[in-house]
Design a protein around this motif. Sequence first.
Motif, PDB file in Angstrom:
ATOM      1  N   LYS A   1      18.137  10.521  -9.165  1.00  0.00           N
ATOM      2  CA  LYS A   1      19.269  11.526  -9.843  1.00  0.00           C
ATOM      3  C   LYS A   1      20.433  11.875  -8.984  1.00  0.00           C
ATOM      4  O   LYS A   1      20.431  11.619  -7.730  1.00  0.00           O
ATOM      5  CB  LYS A   1      18.247  12.731 -10.099  1.00  0.00           C
TER       6      LYS A   1
ATOM      7  N   LEU B   1      20.575  15.789 -23.124  1.00  0.00           N
ATOM      8  CA  LEU B   1      19.667  16.622 -23.585  1.00  0.00           C
ATOM      9  C   LEU B   1      19.679  18.187 -22.732  1.00  0.00           C
ATOM     10  O   LEU B   1      20.912  18.052 -21.669  1.00  0.00           O
ATOM     11  CB  LEU B   1      18.149  16.164 -23.130  1.00  0.00           C
ATOM     12  N   THR B   2      19.127  19.065 -22.831  1.00  0.00           N
ATOM     13  CA  THR B   2      19.117  20.206 -21.841  1.00  0.00           C
ATOM     14  C   THR B   2      18.044  20.565 -21.592  1.00  0.00           C
ATOM     15  O   THR B   2      16.923  20.770 -22.293  1.00  0.00           O
ATOM     16  CB  THR B   2      19.891  21.303 -23.001  1.00  0.00           C
ATOM     17  N   THR B   3      17.907  20.695 -20.183  1.00  0.00           N
ATOM     18  CA  THR B   3      16.322  21.335 -19.637  1.00  0.00           C
ATOM     19  C   THR B   3      16.718  22.636 -19.092  1.00  0.00           C
ATOM     20  O   THR B   3      18.010  22.899 -18.698  1.00  0.00           O
ATOM     21  CB  THR B   3      15.920  20.384 -18.726  1.00  0.00           C
TER      22      THR B   3
ATOM     23  N   PHE C   1      21.774  16.937 -19.184  1.00  0.00           N
ATOM     24  CA  PHE C   1      21.673  15.870 -18.309  1.00  0.00           C
ATOM     25  C   PHE C   1      21.711  14.597 -19.243  1.00  0.00           C
ATOM     26  O   PHE C   1      21.439  14.688 -20.453  1.00  0.00           O
ATOM     27  CB  PHE C   1      20.335  15.890 -17.426  1.00  0.00           C
TER      28      PHE C   1
ATOM     29  N   ARG D   1      21.353  10.056 -18.857  1.00  0.00           N
ATOM     30  CA  ARG D   1      20.510   9.022 -18.422  1.00  0.00           C
ATOM     31  C   ARG D   1      20.962   7.751 -18.339  1.00  0.00           C
ATOM     32  O   ARG D   1      21.977   7.203 -19.560  1.00  0.00           O
ATOM     33  CB  ARG D   1      18.968   8.917 -19.290  1.00  0.00           C
TER      34      ARG D   1
ATOM     35  N   TYR E   1      19.326   9.517 -13.620  1.00  0.00           N
ATOM     36  CA  TYR E   1      19.358  10.614 -14.385  1.00  0.00           C
ATOM     37  C   TYR E   1      20.726  11.291 -13.867  1.00  0.00           C
ATOM     38  O   TYR E   1      20.771  11.374 -12.714  1.00  0.00           O
ATOM     39  CB  TYR E   1      18.257  11.438 -14.361  1.00  0.00           C
TER      40      TYR E   1
ATOM     41  N   PHE F   1      22.603  14.760 -13.789  1.00  0.00           N
ATOM     42  CA  PHE F   1      22.563  16.397 -14.304  1.00  0.00           C
ATOM     43  C   PHE F   1      23.706  17.115 -14.122  1.00  0.00           C
ATOM     44  O   PHE F   1      24.411  16.976 -13.054  1.00  0.00           O
ATOM     45  CB  PHE F   1      21.395  17.052 -13.522  1.00  0.00           C
TER      46      PHE F   1
END
Lengths: 188, 117
Positions: free
Chosen positions: A27, A51-53, A82, A84, A94, A96
Amino acid sequence: MDFSGSEPVRGPREAELLPATVATAVKVVIVGGFGVGKTTLVGSVSEIRPLTTEETMTEAGVGIDDLAGVERKSSTTVAMDFGRITISDELVLYVFGTPGQERFWFLWNGLFEGALGAVVLVDTRRLEVSFDVLGRLEDRGVPFVVAVNSFPESPGYPLDELRGALDLPRTSRSSSATPAPGTPAATC
Amino acid sequence: MSNQDWEEGGPERLFVITRGRDRQQAAATFDLVTLIVARSRPVPTMQPEHAAILRICGSPLSVAEISAYLRLPNSLVIVLLADLLADHKIEARAPIPLATLPDLSLLEAVIHGLQRL
Ligand SMILES: Nc1nc2c(ncn2[C@@H]2O[C@H](COP(=O)(O)OP(=O)(O)OP(=O)(O)O)[C@@H](O)[C@H]2O)c(=O)[nH]1
Ligand SMILES: [Mg+2]
């Protein structure tokens, strides 16, 4: 959200599946002040729809703004975009993008641990917002590069001048065969 | 229970899903980019969150991706993953330990990959 209810969890689309052989993920964390283009950068390098974490932290854990001795436990949710990039059949990267409020980045458990490094995205119109970030990365021993995001109305400072302003170690040209010590910086 | 009964991601809901299990230990096992692969099929008797994870992890997915698809906080997802790992229902492919970084060949692979973009 109700898992057994009307909205089933949807996973990745067919085109977004990783090969079963991928064994290692690495990452990189993009940091930078409010609105410098972190989300845009994640979106432009990612092979998947970003996407969102999120992470939930109690204010007690956040601490900084709390009045000393006051017991308060409302929870704060911090979201991170984030993306990929599949490097090979065995390796995936990845990327972020941290949220704008920088006090949260360093509280996110494990965000910087094990990271290959960080990209500090700076906006020449507001260089000062990066000072604190650079300091914190140095304190943590996180390797970083500085990327200057150019906006149409940005003043175009020479890279050397920016280095000086950000107090970055000098480096010879990054195109040299053996990387010289120093913090890489580039405009984009 | 309806969505309105509790705040999404609020402490009560998180407690119910994890049944108060210890998060510290799970946090030490899983990184945001630990890759998860299902090793068994979901069954109807499972907790729905466990079943959802098994369903979407047919191909490797990072913990961060699982958190995104389930729309659950990362620290909660890793508690669920710890359950599944203990039951041998998933395989976890951990990132290389920090101590071995920077691995030059790995960095080179990343750089070459990025240059191809
Ligand atoms: N012209 C130009 N605009 C950009 C560039 N990068 C980002 N922007 C714009 O700048 C604005 C902010 O970009 P974001 O990517 O949302 O910035 P961010 O760092 O994620 O912002 P926060 O998450 O709110 O801190 C958006 O309107 C982008 O379209 C760039 O390279 N050039
Ligand atoms: Mg953003």
